[in-house]
Design a protein around this motif. Sequence first.
Motif, PDB file in Angstrom:
ATOM      1  N   HIS A 284       0.852  -1.198   0.000  1.00 18.06           N
ATOM      2  CA  HIS A 284       0.000   0.000   0.000  1.00 18.06           C
ATOM      3  C   HIS A 284       0.882   1.240   0.000  1.00 18.06           C
ATOM      4  CE1 HIS A 284       0.800  -0.538   4.290  1.00 18.06           C
ATOM      5  NE2 HIS A 284       0.259   0.620   4.578  1.00 18.06           N
TER       6      HIS A 284
ATOM      7  N   ASP B 184       0.152  -3.913   6.276  1.00 16.77           N
ATOM      8  CA  ASP B 184      -0.493  -3.465   7.515  1.00 16.77           C
ATOM      9  C   ASP B 184      -1.937  -3.966   7.617  1.00 16.77           C
ATOM     10  OD1 ASP B 184       1.824  -2.099   8.044  1.00 16.77           O
ATOM     11  OD2 ASP B 184       0.989  -0.093   7.782  1.00 16.77           O
TER      12      ASP B 184
ATOM     13  N   HIS C 105      -7.341  -1.109   5.843  1.00 17.65           N
ATOM     14  CA  HIS C 105      -6.327  -0.174   6.352  1.00 17.65           C
ATOM     15  C   HIS C 105      -6.233   1.002   5.375  1.00 17.65           C
ATOM     16  CE1 HIS C 105      -2.657   1.207   8.269  1.00 17.65           C
ATOM     17  NE2 HIS C 105      -1.995   1.107   7.159  1.00 17.65           N
TER      18      HIS C 105
HETATM   19 ZN    ZN Z   1       0.118   1.569   6.563  1.00 19.42          ZN
END
Ligand code: ZN
Length: 270
Positions: free
Chosen positions: A54, A137, A113
């Motif tokens: 990400h 994450d 997230h």
């Molecule tokens: Zn992150």
Amino acid sequence: MQIVRIPVLSDNYVFLLLDSRHKIAAVVDPAVAQPVLEKLHELDVELVAIFNTHHHHDHVGGNRELIEEYPKVTVYGGELDKGRIPGQKVFLHEGSQVQFGERTATVFFVPGHTRAHIAYYFPPATPGETGELFCGDTLFAGGCGRLFEGTPAQMVDSLGKIRALPDNTRVWCAHEYTLKNLQFALSVDSNNEDLQQRYTKVQACRNQGEATVPSLLGVEKRTNPFLRWDAPALQTTVKSSEPVQTFARLREMKDLAGSLNKNVERSPYL
Ligand code: ZN
Ligand code: FE
């Protein structure tokens, strides 16, 4: 495929994937470039791929410098991260396949997230070996990422995809948050004996300065409250019998615990 864990910043992990036969490497979520470059030189391998999960800076911060050193490197990321990941060349979605040396990873779209988050899963090379999951994450050892751009329903769906993988999958998450995560886990699932044992082990590990990543997915399924939205103990804690609501309340409690606990060093990404 060998995997080298490089600790960077205060609590991030960068992972180097090595194919020694072809003398090539791939890197997962290079928060910074320098320690990665040092390792690549030390091992005398060429960087051919950057796999980003990400767009957060502590996952892509090293992209530019790595591309400067290795102009032929291919940068992979989620299709919805277009414009947010420096140097991104390949735009991945649920079910995409990516190649590294002789191994192929399947991509999972795991929003929550962030709205574009993806995970990379390398199934076992031969039966009996571990699969390798790089989940950024989304799932942490003992916890999960905060919901910055997604809803609890999305996150349950995303974590559900991960939960469906085999127990002996190794979970390579991007942060060393395990001890604090398990402290929270114990506060909501105090009678869980697997969790109690895990906490003792992790405490000993951290006292020795050792890493707790990777963990095993089977252990996460038994001890991580954010994979246990349907466990009666947790549903009792949050007074709900509905999975998404159970997850949402646990995540709210975790956010609150984090913001109240001033003595504990905190990361905004926890
Ligand atoms: Zn992150
Ligand atoms: Fe992060």
